[in-house]
Design a protein around this motif. Structure first.
Motif: not given
Length: 511
Positions: A116-131
């Motif tokens: 969860g932390s890795a995905i959030t920190s690498l997010a390039s948009g709202y959808a990935v941030l939400m994931a």
């Protein structure tokens, strides 16, 4: 089942605890307590990670909004998603604890926190941030359930209350660390600072997962339930420091497990009911009067903990302080650190006083202090926008002080004591699933507060929002006073009789 087990445990301790002259026995008991303490501290690391993940968005949200261009409404949903999916995690964690074991469930939670932390920190948009927040939310639900269950089953009876308070202290320490990280990284470039704030949370889960799988033992009760008696004996020997005491306790746990299996079979003789199914049936479908009252106590405390608005300050403290007149970014984050310090320092007090003063006094004092400080916070927020320069300064300072007082009084009771109280009154066979249900209610209310706070203060004003939370805190005081019996100094058999209504307790009015 539980009455016999606890009675035998107390008799056994009276027989086998070392006397004043038994230096070897004292040394063995101390070694056992130290081993249980180390296991509890390692298990509580999951609570530190949970606290960090929970608090880091407070300071990071402004930078996330500016960098990715998300709206306030999207932010509300993003923050609330963590609590919504921690509901899913908490319900699944009870089942996972019973099926895969407490230790493997903790490792799974650590792996989810990392992802969860890795995905959030690498997010390039709202959808990935939400994931990323969804995965972190499921991890939060797992962490909230597995640490208290693991510690309750590993701790010796004499130190169970003390050790059971450690996860809450750890969780508050994690929140404080997230505030410090937000403050330290705020001056970095906007596209980098919030990513580092989130990414830092991915490091500790790696070490916890390794420690859990390589060094931590499984709890004796789960080992017995799954037929690993020799391994259970080795763990009991380590936690008690006495081989004879470990053998006696092992026989009691085996007897308890066998009786539990018989009850599960007799409860549904015509169907091949799985143990987890019968647990849900015993709690929700055909609960005894005692179980019904226990669930009322557990669910009511979890509801009021979040309905008092703690999530609003944990998640939106910078917005609250900005509305109170604290304008500079460094001052806002500094004030946020102050409430984190207040929350973390105060959480230590119940560790030493709950067994002396009792659970009810701690909870009543906590709820009363929360209500009073929320009223002061609401009043100062109402005064601040219309005050002159000197009065506005005092209103801003009062707002920060009232928020710190709220966090401090919350930590005196409604932070740690509700988890301690729930672990004491839930029957052994229902402990994992019952903790999961209580945590689910907690997460639902946290999500409601987190996902509605911006809309709430836009509708009724920031001051009005905290007046509503003050009313909920006052209702929590009434609930504790009217519905919760004191459990200090009682054995489990006495508490079971108390919730049956067969013991003298003028405070138990749930019938």
């Amino acid at each position: 089942m539980m009455k016999n087990e606890q009675r035998q445990e107390h008799e056994l301790e009276a027989q086998l605890l070392p006397g004043d002259g038994d230096a070897a026995g004292k040394t063995a008991a101390a070694a056992g307590s130290a081993y249980a303490l180390v296991c509890s501290l390692v298990a509580s690391a999951i609570s530190i990670i949970y606290g960090y993940n929970r608090g880091v968005m407070s300071g990071a949200q402004k930078f996330v909004q500016d960098d990715l261009g998300i709206s306030d409404a999207q932010l509300e949903v993003l923050i609330g998603a963590t609590s919504i999916y921690s509901l899913v995690g908490s319900l699944a964690a009870g089942w996972a604890c019973d099926r895969a074991g407490r230790r493997r469930t903790m490792a799974l939670s650590a792996a989810l926190f990392f992802a969860g932390s890795a995905i959030t920190s690498l997010a390039s948009g709202y959808a990935v941030l939400m994931a990323g927040q969804i995965v972190a939310g499921v991890a939060c639900g797992f962490g909230l359930v597995v640490a208290p269950v693991y510690i309750a089953e590993m701790a010796p009876a004499a130190s169970r209350g003390f050790l059971s308070s450690i996860p809450e202290i750890a969780g508050n320490s994690g929140i404080l660390l997230s505030y410090i990280a937000d403050f330290a990284l705020a001056d970095l470039p906007e596209s980098l600072n919030w990513r580092l704030m989130m990414g830092v949370g991915a490091v500790p889960p790696l070490f916890l997962a390794a420690a859990t799988l390589l060094a931590m033992p499984e709890t004796p009760r789960w080992l017995v339930l799954n037929g690993h008696h020799d391994e259970a004996r080795r763990v009991l020997t380590r936690t008690t420091g006495d081989a004879a005491l470990a053998d006696r306790r092992l026989r009691e746990i085996v007897s308890s497990a066998q009786e539990s299996s018989k009850q599960a079979v007799l409860g549904d003789a015509k169907k091949e009911t799985q143990p987890s199914t019968s647990v849900w049936r015993d709690m929700l479908v055909r609960p005894t009067p005692a179980v019904r009252r226990v669930l009322l106590a557990v669910l009511g405390l979890q509801f009021f903990q979040q309905a008092s608005g703690v999530a609003a300050l944990v998640l939106y403290a910078p917005r609250v302080f900005n509305r109170a007149g604290v304008t500079t970014q460094s001052a806002v984050l500094g004030a946020t650190i102050l409430i984190g310090v207040s929350k973390t320092v105060s959480i230590v007090i119940p560790l030493f006083l709950a067994d002396r003063l009792g659970r009810r006094p701690m909870l009543l004092t906590s709820a009363g202090g929360m209500a009073a400080s929320l009223l002061v916070l609401g009043f100062s927020l109402r005064v601040s926008p219309v005050a002159d320069a000197d009065a506005a300064w005092w209103a801003a300072a009062t707002s920060v002080a009232a928020a710190a007082a709220f966090m401090a009084t919350f930590s005196l009771g409604f932070g740690p004591v509700i988890w301690m109280y729930g672990s004491e009154i839930l029957p052994l066979r229902l402990r994992a699933q019952g903790t999961g249900i209580g945590t689910a209610v907690n997460r639902v209310m946290s999500a409601v507060v987190g996902m509605s706070f911006i809309s709430l203060y836009e509708a009724v004003g920031m001051a009005g929002s905290f007046y509503i939370f003050a009313g909920c805190a006052a209702a929590a005081w009434l609930f504790v006073y009217a519905c919760l019996p004191e459990t200090k100094g009682r054995t489990l058999e006495e508490m079971e009789a108390l919730f049956d209504g067969s013991a003298d307790s003028p405070s138990l009015t749930t019938h």
